[in-house]
Design a protein around this motif. Sequence first.
Motif, PDB file in Angstrom:
ATOM      1  N   ALA A 159      10.796  -1.790   5.361  1.00 44.60           N
ATOM      2  CA  ALA A 159       9.494  -2.238   4.560  1.00 44.60           C
ATOM      3  C   ALA A 159       9.771  -3.145   3.391  1.00 44.60           C
ATOM      4  CB  ALA A 159       8.580  -0.970   4.339  1.00 44.60           C
ATOM      5  N   HIS A 160      10.909  -2.875   2.793  1.00 42.64           N
ATOM      6  CA  HIS A 160      11.131  -3.715   1.520  1.00 42.64           C
ATOM      7  C   HIS A 160      11.658  -5.049   1.950  1.00 42.64           C
ATOM      8  CE1 HIS A 160      15.106  -2.562   3.012  1.00 42.64           C
ATOM      9  NE2 HIS A 160      15.565  -3.519   2.308  1.00 42.64           N
ATOM     10  N   LEU A 161      12.333  -5.269   3.123  1.00 39.70           N
ATOM     11  CA  LEU A 161      12.467  -6.541   3.550  1.00 39.70           C
ATOM     12  C   LEU A 161      11.078  -7.327   4.097  1.00 39.70           C
ATOM     13  CD1 LEU A 161      15.665  -6.319   5.791  1.00 39.70           C
ATOM     14  CD2 LEU A 161      15.539  -6.967   3.462  1.00 39.70           C
ATOM     15  N   GLU A 162      10.387  -6.533   4.644  1.00 39.77           N
ATOM     16  CA  GLU A 162       9.021  -7.192   4.955  1.00 39.77           C
ATOM     17  C   GLU A 162       8.212  -7.752   3.528  1.00 39.77           C
ATOM     18  OE1 GLU A 162       6.611  -5.935   8.010  1.00 39.77           O
ATOM     19  OE2 GLU A 162       7.851  -3.973   8.387  1.00 39.77           O
ATOM     20  N   HIS A 163       8.334  -7.006   2.771  1.00 39.08           N
ATOM     21  CA  HIS A 163       7.535  -7.268   1.446  1.00 39.08           C
ATOM     22  C   HIS A 163       8.209  -8.597   0.729  1.00 39.08           C
ATOM     23  CE1 HIS A 163       4.333  -4.453   1.082  1.00 39.08           C
ATOM     24  NE2 HIS A 163       5.117  -3.285   1.370  1.00 39.08           N
ATOM     25  N   GLU A 164       9.590  -8.644   0.827  1.00 39.29           N
ATOM     26  CA  GLU A 164      10.287  -9.819   0.108  1.00 39.29           C
ATOM     27  C   GLU A 164       9.808 -11.084   1.000  1.00 39.29           C
ATOM     28  OE1 GLU A 164      14.336  -9.414  -1.069  1.00 39.29           O
ATOM     29  OE2 GLU A 164      14.358  -7.475  -0.776  1.00 39.29           O
ATOM     30  N   TYR A 211       0.870  -6.626  -6.611  1.00 40.27           N
ATOM     31  CA  TYR A 211       1.983  -5.955  -7.265  1.00 40.27           C
ATOM     32  C   TYR A 211       1.612  -5.296  -8.420  1.00 40.27           C
ATOM     33  CZ  TYR A 211       5.521  -7.384  -3.761  1.00 40.27           C
ATOM     34  OH  TYR A 211       5.975  -8.012  -2.819  1.00 40.27           O
ATOM     35  N   GLU A 248       1.759   0.433  -4.589  1.00 37.14           N
ATOM     36  CA  GLU A 248       2.324  -0.271  -3.696  1.00 37.14           C
ATOM     37  C   GLU A 248       1.648  -1.634  -3.442  1.00 37.14           C
ATOM     38  OE1 GLU A 248       3.752   0.942   0.875  1.00 37.14           O
ATOM     39  OE2 GLU A 248       2.156   1.914  -0.187  1.00 37.14           O
ATOM     40  N   ASP A 284       1.159  -6.418   1.919  1.00 38.21           N
ATOM     41  CA  ASP A 284       1.716  -7.541   2.599  1.00 38.21           C
ATOM     42  C   ASP A 284       1.277  -8.373   3.188  1.00 38.21           C
ATOM     43  OD1 ASP A 284       1.243  -6.414   4.824  1.00 38.21           O
ATOM     44  OD2 ASP A 284       2.750  -5.288   4.896  1.00 38.21           O
TER      45      ASP A 284
END
Lengths: 411, 411, 411
Positions: free
Chosen positions: C183-188, C330, C334, C337
């Motif tokens: 999920a963190h990659l998706e947010h980035e 942000y 949470e 996206d």
Amino acid sequence: MARKPVDVANPSGSKPGGDPPSWRDWVDPRRAGWLRPLLLFVPATILARLVGAPGPWLFVLSAVAIIPLAGLIGEATEELSDELGPGIGGLLNATFGNAAELIISMFALFNGLDGVVKASLTGSIIGNILLVLGASLLAGGMKHRVQRFNRTAAGVGSTLMVLAAFGMLVPAIFHGLVGEKVAHLEHELSLAVCVALMLAYALNLVFSLVTHRDLYNPKGEEKHEDGPGDLAGDGPGRWRPVILLLVSTAFVVWMSEILVGTVEAASEAVGMTQVFVGVFVVAIVGNAAEHSTAVWMAMKDRMDLAVGISLGSALQIALFVAPVLVFVSYLRAEPMDLLFTPLEVAAVVVAVLIARMVAEDGESNWLEGAMLLLIYAILGMAFFFLPESVAEAADGLAPAAHGQAAVGVGR
Amino acid sequence: MARKPVDVANPSGSKPGGDPPSWRDWVDPRRAGWLRPLLLFVPATILARLVGAPGPWLFVLSAVAIIPLAGLIGEATEELSDELGPGIGGLLNATFGNAAELIISMFALFNGLDGVVKASLTGSIIGNILLVLGASLLAGGMKHRVQRFNRTAAGVGSTLMVLAAFGMLVPAIFHGLVGEKVAHLEHELSLAVCVALMLAYALNLVFSLVTHRDLYNPKGEEKHEDGPGDLAGDGPGRWRPVILLLVSTAFVVWMSEILVGTVEAASEAVGMTQVFVGVFVVAIVGNAAEHSTAVWMAMKDRMDLAVGISLGSALQIALFVAPVLVFVSYLRAEPMDLLFTPLEVAAVVVAVLIARMVAEDGESNWLEGAMLLLIYAILGMAFFFLPESVAEAADGLAPAAHGQAAVGVGR
Amino acid sequence: MARKPVDVANPSGSKPGGDPPSWRDWVDPRRAGWLRPLLLFVPATILARLVGAPGPWLFVLSAVAIIPLAGLIGEATEELSDELGPGIGGLLNATFGNAAELIISMFALFNGLDGVVKASLTGSIIGNILLVLGASLLAGGMKHRVQRFNRTAAGVGSTLMVLAAFGMLVPAIFHGLVGEKVAHLEHELSLAVCVALMLAYALNLVFSLVTHRDLYNPKGEEKHEDGPGDLAGDGPGRWRPVILLLVSTAFVVWMSEILVGTVEAASEAVGMTQVFVGVFVVAIVGNAAEHSTAVWMAMKDRMDLAVGISLGSALQIALFVAPVLVFVSYLRAEPMDLLFTPLEVAAVVVAVLIARMVAEDGESNWLEGAMLLLIYAILGMAFFFLPESVAEAADGLAPAAHGQAAVGVGR
């Protein structure tokens, strides 16, 4: 015999009157009737049936027999529509233009061969916009360096095709999202999409026959009527096209019944899937007469007619024949939906997009025709290599595996 | 030294003869040879290899060394094709235009790095139509308010790219439908698609070199030949381009071997996936010489050349290099297929569609160039964030996970 | 009151000065202010809230109340931007043009209704390019046989929309490839895409307000300024638009809070999913004022304005409002996206492609307008039939089922 070839969906004038007859006129596929000899396959099919010939033979014979019969329906329709004037005549043309495909599909529908029905719809659409249009542009482009046609008419036609492709895409995405659980919702959605497609078809008729007629009848070509002709002049001649229409339709019904009844045997015999047979064989058979006319027109540099025939016929399949089949399927125990396989959806979407790209500048050359044919070939190979199990599951013949194969952009 | 920069796939004339040399000519990347100094990286790479330098260093050195070598191959090819006339010369140009990419990919292919091969094909295609074309339109558009180019040539080129993108899409959809079970069918389909792509390439050559040559040589620009030039006039000079071609190709082979042998070490060192390195690093290295020419031409408002270089190079990769690699892969134990990852397919499809939208009106401005670059950036980020496991599985390096990641529009 | 209706994103001149006022001017939705009476719904909503009316009632009342308030914000913004000149004024227009949608979405965002936020973004985009543009082309086309507009402006706008659609597609494909794991990659990735979208928006402002202003101000229409007008002439009048802007924005905030707070109750009451309510109801409410202006302009054959309003508003949602919402998210526990559902992505992609096809020739007719409306209807049906469970899971409200429903072109 048809005196002038007319675009199926968008009746356009031609200019046969002025030119003195040349050798070329004798090669005109409709005039010289090169399809006529194929009518011999009609009695041959009937004979073979009586003799009890094996399925694959009956399939081939009836397939060939339908080609000239579809041509006769087309001719009769055009003659009638010439007499009835552009309004009702155009409507008639638009309705009967793909009579053969409609009849074949009806038989397949009531034999429960939903996969074949959808495959032949797909095949007719991509056949018209890739094979017919491609062959026309290639043949015309080999004689003429650059060919031009009406951008607006081609643009409206190809945008409508995008709408139709989209109508096929939405149920597929929906199915990918909801899976097997809610078949009733899928049927309601299919029905709603069909209503929208029919509405688009009706609006297109209003556009091409009423409000923007002249787009499809460029520069006074319309008024070349050199009398209704000796045949239709009076008395019994007037009835000739009506009788021709009824008789040839009756024979198409007969042949279609044989054709559909032997699809299974024939596809087994040659080791091809029913879907492949539907997409390519059935679709080509039903459109052969129009094909030859479109190519012929392109070679005479009458691109508006050539483009109009292929786009018009594809539109009719997508916006009229497909919804009619879904509506009619409610007479069965279980109705048919508009859920096509991913390969079918992709084929139609790609065909539509590329045809639009080719058409949008109102110019064509042989390379553009060759590209359309190459894409038709690539699609043909994909359908050819598709294993039977997948092809049929994808078409709903094996409901258990349905969710596996149907388009799932979602998931 | 090349006297006139020529579109790789579609040799077009230029008009260097008339203008008196200005300061600008000295900044022309090809004339002034700003890439020449980079040739020093060739001995540097060899030295580093002998010394046993670590992989990442060798990777960077060999990558930079290939840039001027690829430029030299391009120059030699153009000089030769000038002498040989548009027919054979055009063919030569078309074949050697992307020699560096072909050589690098061959090494990757026989090292079993199929993922890198496909990634660098993808990268070359999107690099040419997003990065090169985008930079050209942006640079040109900042000097000229609106720039115009030949719509028909750009239209044919971009429609061919759609055909190529479609050739990548069909195997992916097929794979999504049939899964892992029938690898042999997938290989047959890939092979059949490759034949179609090569055929399209051959037909495009006939179109651009024979039947519609003048589209690519507007308004008599073709006849500016001021003699074959002093270098090629007679005797030993004639052999100069041949020797240059052979020598620079030999060095590209050497450098490529080092580059491919260190991809793994380099990508590990910087923490990027091999696919990312393939898509962006390798692809940019192989095309740098063309890039600078296209941008230069755009700034001089010679948009037909700029558009021709980028589209022509992308076409060559998609319709010639890719099929050749698949054919050659049959010399291995297991052949390579045309199955690209979903992100690769999507990248090419989107790049092709948007490039066509930008090109179709025959006009460009800086914002259109900036849009192409932004899309290139978005794609770059997606490839950058893609985890190694997914990226490699998707490229067939981890067959077990293959079905997980490959395009499955269907399921 | 706004003296001249101006395209939201691309301020274009109009020519109200010359014509003597006719009966038609009184029907101009902005001039005659037919939306004014709807302002009565503002006190009605407040009253209903105090009385403790049930949720569905509050939903309907506040939705209707927002329509005239959004119109007032638009008028005030235009008046201010007229005074401030094209530079800052254009920026102001571009920023406040969709203030109502932005405010509503903010409330939904901080109520954790991510699905509703995304649905209303989708709905605003397709509403502007299918419903508003379709209605404009249809209404205009019924009065004028063929209508023409600036191809270049429409082309740049629609190509930017393709970029925006692509920005929605990439995170969806990425999600399909990597699944739930990262999920963190998706947010980035979402964040990176948002930066690219904002950059595109800024570049478009530079293009339309600075380097290519005249594209949007055809033929000297710009210089019709008949003085800044009596209202803004001096003293207190100058402050009128500022006060109007502040007051109407404050009321929109209030109404939006009520609207968002009752979405759940309202959608339950009528048996529609929150996503459907978001896509259609919220989106239509926020854009009603612009809708009527665009249709009105089209009927007066001022197609550049009509096309500009619909495309400009859609661009603003996609390239400005969407990224701003992601950035603002942000501030929550949470972040949100940019992962839209497959149906949303497909809807935007199809809407964008077909709008581009309709716009690219710079001509329109009623049938093209009808086609856009039909596609809007088909999409509406698909969203309507989508079961709540799927619709919400797909929007991230039910994380467990997330991987099931999100776009997975891959797999």
